[in-house]
Design an enzyme around this catalytic site. Structure first.
Site, mmCIF file in Angstrom:
data_model
loop_
_atom_site.group_PDB
_atom_site.id
_atom_site.type_symbol
_atom_site.label_atom_id
_atom_site.label_comp_id
_atom_site.label_asym_id
_atom_site.label_seq_id
_atom_site.Cartn_x
_atom_site.Cartn_y
_atom_site.Cartn_z
ATOM 1 N N ASP A 160 27.646 46.250 5.354
ATOM 2 C CA ASP A 160 26.278 46.564 4.880
ATOM 3 C C ASP A 160 26.006 47.804 4.831
ATOM 4 O OD1 ASP A 160 23.733 45.670 4.579
ATOM 5 O OD2 ASP A 160 23.244 46.190 6.573
ATOM 6 N N SER A 161 25.045 48.249 4.254
ATOM 7 C CA SER A 161 24.557 49.588 4.352
ATOM 8 C C SER A 161 24.180 50.282 5.584
ATOM 9 C CB SER A 161 23.485 49.971 3.418
ATOM 10 O OG SER A 161 22.249 48.867 3.918
ATOM 11 N N HIS A 186 17.382 42.254 6.097
ATOM 12 C CA HIS A 186 16.477 42.312 7.064
ATOM 13 C C HIS A 186 15.437 41.313 7.264
ATOM 14 C CE1 HIS A 186 17.996 46.250 6.939
ATOM 15 N NE2 HIS A 186 17.311 46.685 8.069
ATOM 16 N N GLU A 196 13.084 47.423 11.207
ATOM 17 C CA GLU A 196 13.759 48.301 11.937
ATOM 18 C C GLU A 196 12.679 48.908 13.175
ATOM 19 O OE1 GLU A 196 16.634 50.784 10.252
ATOM 20 O OE2 GLU A 196 17.467 49.502 9.300
ATOM 21 N N CYS A 255 25.339 42.987 2.366
ATOM 22 C CA CYS A 255 24.299 43.879 1.712
ATOM 23 C C CYS A 255 23.905 43.449 0.458
ATOM 24 C CB CYS A 255 24.661 45.255 1.919
ATOM 25 S SG CYS A 255 23.336 46.379 1.216
ATOM 26 N N CYS A 277 17.343 40.111 0.995
ATOM 27 C CA CYS A 277 17.745 41.167 1.880
ATOM 28 C C CYS A 277 18.141 41.231 3.111
ATOM 29 C CB CYS A 277 16.462 42.114 1.875
ATOM 30 S SG CYS A 277 16.629 43.696 2.861
HETATM 31 N N1 DGL Z 1 20.937 46.106 3.524
HETATM 32 C C1 DGL Z 1 20.163 46.199 2.456
HETATM 33 C C2 DGL Z 1 19.852 45.079 1.780
HETATM 34 O O1 DGL Z 1 20.279 43.955 2.012
HETATM 35 C C3 DGL Z 1 18.835 46.764 2.930
HETATM 36 C C4 DGL Z 1 18.791 47.965 3.611
HETATM 37 C C5 DGL Z 1 18.754 49.089 2.677
HETATM 38 O O2 DGL Z 1 18.345 49.566 1.773
HETATM 39 O O3 DGL Z 1 20.193 49.907 2.678
HETATM 40 O O4 DGL Z 1 19.441 45.120 0.453
#
Ligand code: DGL
Length: 268
Positions: free
Chosen positions: A13-14, A189, A155, A76, A187
């Site tokens: 993931d990012s 989150h 977050e 991600c 997403c």
């Molecule tokens: N992990 C990213 C997503 O699922 C969200 C956080 C980011 O913007 O890097 O799109």
């Protein structure tokens, strides 16, 4: 070298958000070993250009492949939206991503064929969910909405907070007005906002948690390919981040709903 089925699943993931996918994997596949990579030095990806995301993705893929993973899971949504082909081209092992998982589940659940999709700016402007859903069923009507403030709110730990509720009302107003019966949480989150979003959407709208959907298609793939870990011994979880392991550790435990050990800092 361990047997192929004992090798870990590489999840990336990012940043920290992909831990919602790890959590779903731990629940659905408790015997699997997992290596998680979060690019905490460069998060968020959701507001970056496609070229930059592709470059970062290639570096992450190279790292995880060097760890002898048996498959790769793109947790991600943003990476899946714009750089999944980079991973697929580089990888000799199977690659699954949250968007194919979410699209499949949404099409399966929707009765009225009216589906809402929410995600980061990059995910929504790529229309990757739209493409994936229309490949499965061209007749589906899709309404999408970027919700960029959700990531920082989650977050911050404001999962059930008046500010988050107001923000969600603002973002979802036009989506809910379209009479959808299914809403894809596109997403990493957003699964943490599920109770709040459920409340807002009302009982008639089914929420698709792409993390849960991901765990399900991972289980199917491992079974089909004979790669399921047979389950003797306890599973091993390793976490690699590119910055601030302490923050990852603290926040990560909330995302994961369990203790985290073994967070390592690396540079790509
Ligand atoms: N992990 C990213 C997503 O699922 C969200 C956080 C980011 O913007 O890097 O799109």
């Amino acid at each position: 070298m361990p047997a192929a089925n004992e090798q870990p699943i590489g999840v990336f993931d990012s940043g920290i958000g992909g831990l919602t996918v790890v959590r779903a994997l731990m629940e659905r596949l408790p015997h699997e070993n997992v290596i998680y990579f979060g690019d905490t030095a460069r998060v968020p990806f959701g507001v970056k250009s496609v070229e930059t995301i592709k470059r970062y993705t290639a570096q992450i893929t190279e790292f995880l492949l060097s760890q002898n993973v048996k498959m790769l899971v793109i947790a991600c949504n943003t990476i899946a939206a714009v750089a999944r082909q980079v991973v697929k081209t580089m990888s000799p092992v199977p690659v699954l991503d949250v968007i194919e998982a979410g699209a499949l589940t949404a099409v399966h659940h929707s009765r009225t064929k009216r589906i809402g999709v929410i995600g980061t700016m990059t995910t929504i402007s790529s229309d990757a969910y739209g493409h994936a859903i229309h490949l499965l069923d061209p007749a589906v009507h899709i309404v999408s909405q970027a919700c960029p403030l959700f990531v920082p709110l989650v977050e911050e730990g404001w999962w059930d907070h008046a500010v988050t509720r107001l923000t969600a009302q603002e973002y979802l107003g036009s989506v809910l007005a379209e009479d959808i019966d299914t809403l894809v949480l596109g997403c990493t989150h957003y699964p943490l906002l599920k109770p709040l979003l459920k409340d807002l959407a009302g009982g008639k709208i089914q929420l698709v948690d792409s993390a849960e959907a991901m765990a399900e298609i991972t289980a199917n793939l491992l079974r089909e390919q004979g790669l399921m870990n047979s389950g003797c011994g306890s599973s091993e979880y390793r976490y690699y981040v590119t910055d601030f392991p302490l923050r990852f550790h603290h926040l990560g435990e909330r995302f994961l709903g369990r203790a985290i050990s073994d967070v390592q800092l690396i540079q790509l």
